[in-house]
Design an enzyme around this catalytic site. Sequence first.
Site, short mmCIF file in Angstrom:
data_model
loop_
_atom_site.label_atom_id
_atom_site.label_comp_id
_atom_site.label_asym_id
_atom_site.label_seq_id
_atom_site.Cartn_x
_atom_site.Cartn_y
_atom_site.Cartn_z
CB THR B 128 55.98 1.64 -22.08
OG1 THR B 128 55.80 0.84 -21.57
CG2 THR B 128 57.02 1.64 -22.60
CB CYS B 180 49.35 -12.19 -23.71
SG CYS B 180 50.45 -10.97 -24.83
#
Lengths: 67, 338
Positions: B128, B180
């Site tokens: 993105t 993460c």
Amino acid sequence: MKLHINGDMVEVPDTITTVSGLLEHFELNNKVVMVERNEDILDKETLSETKVEDGDKLEIVQFVGGG
Amino acid sequence: MDRYSRQTLFAPIGKEGQQKLREKHVLMIGAGALGTGNAEALVRAGVGKLTIADRDYVEWSNLQRQQLYSEEDAENRIPKAIAAKTRLSLINSQVEIEAHVLDITPQEMEQLVNNVDLIIDATDNFDTRLMINDIAQKHNIPWIYGACVSSYGISYTIVPGDTPCLNCLLETVPLGGATCDTAGIISPAVQMVVAYQTVEALKILVEDWSSLRRKLVSFDLWVNQQTAIDISKAKKEDCLSCGKNPTYPFLSYENQTKTAILCGRDTVQIRPSVSQTRNLDQLEKMLSGQNGTVEKNPYLLSFTTGEQRLVIFKDGRVLVHGTKDITEAKTLYHRYLG
């Protein structure tokens, strides 16, 4: 050999002679990084030829994706 | 009204800067940790309009750091863009907020950047970001890269025609980096990146271009390191995104990923190659006959079977929870949705 890395004085083995060797030492060789050596931004293609010497000042910035 | 008095007292902004801020439109891609932090700061500061696009919905594991969301949002699986808009409207009703629950493609990006003064990157992936980078270059819009993982963070402000772009800096799409999911994330690292992004956003929005940081900044809060380096020399004349003959490679169909592993989640997203709207009522009926539990809200349908859960969005996308394996996710997808 002693290097200034990201503001800290770091002791690394004398067997390390190049910037790419240093990245390997820190397990950053497969990561996307920008390296500045003595205030000069290094081109990615030159990392394996660029020597590191005692007292060099290096900044290593890793690109990460999380957010 | 003295709502912005402490900000207008700050000389580099002043009343004139506040008025400029009021006339500006910011596009925020992503409404996770960085997105909620940036959005709250800009909405409180009095930006004119904020458009938020996000593909995900609120889960319990978000609440530790994604500051606009509540337990109720997680309980009801409210799409992040919607939950963010609801909360932000309570914080400052003077700001126009537009929410889009979608996974951005180049086509949608073209529509979203209309009349936008600045794009803030609050995504969790490079696919993105490279798309943002190309659309920003194509339409001459500044954007602010920000990312974080564990106690580490990084940010850089990209100004078309001036600074190097993300494609100059990366050269390739980074693969297999820490996420993460694998390394975790603590909220101070998020807040630090948010601070770096928000302050650059304010400078751009009040048109104080000469005050931009111009350096690539990174830090690790846990090991007490901080670095800022001048990378202006990294700009490449032959860059396909910002060079002399740009082709904007990341806006082309071939470079689009149809599946994505979501950061911080045991989840794979699958997007159909052709855009389609799903009939959730029909799906509810169909899946009720299967061996599992079906729950529905106006935006999505959740189907739990064994260890796995499929969350089906109206815009066609499906999140497969309980796996990081794209093939396994696709198998489940095809098993239940054809």
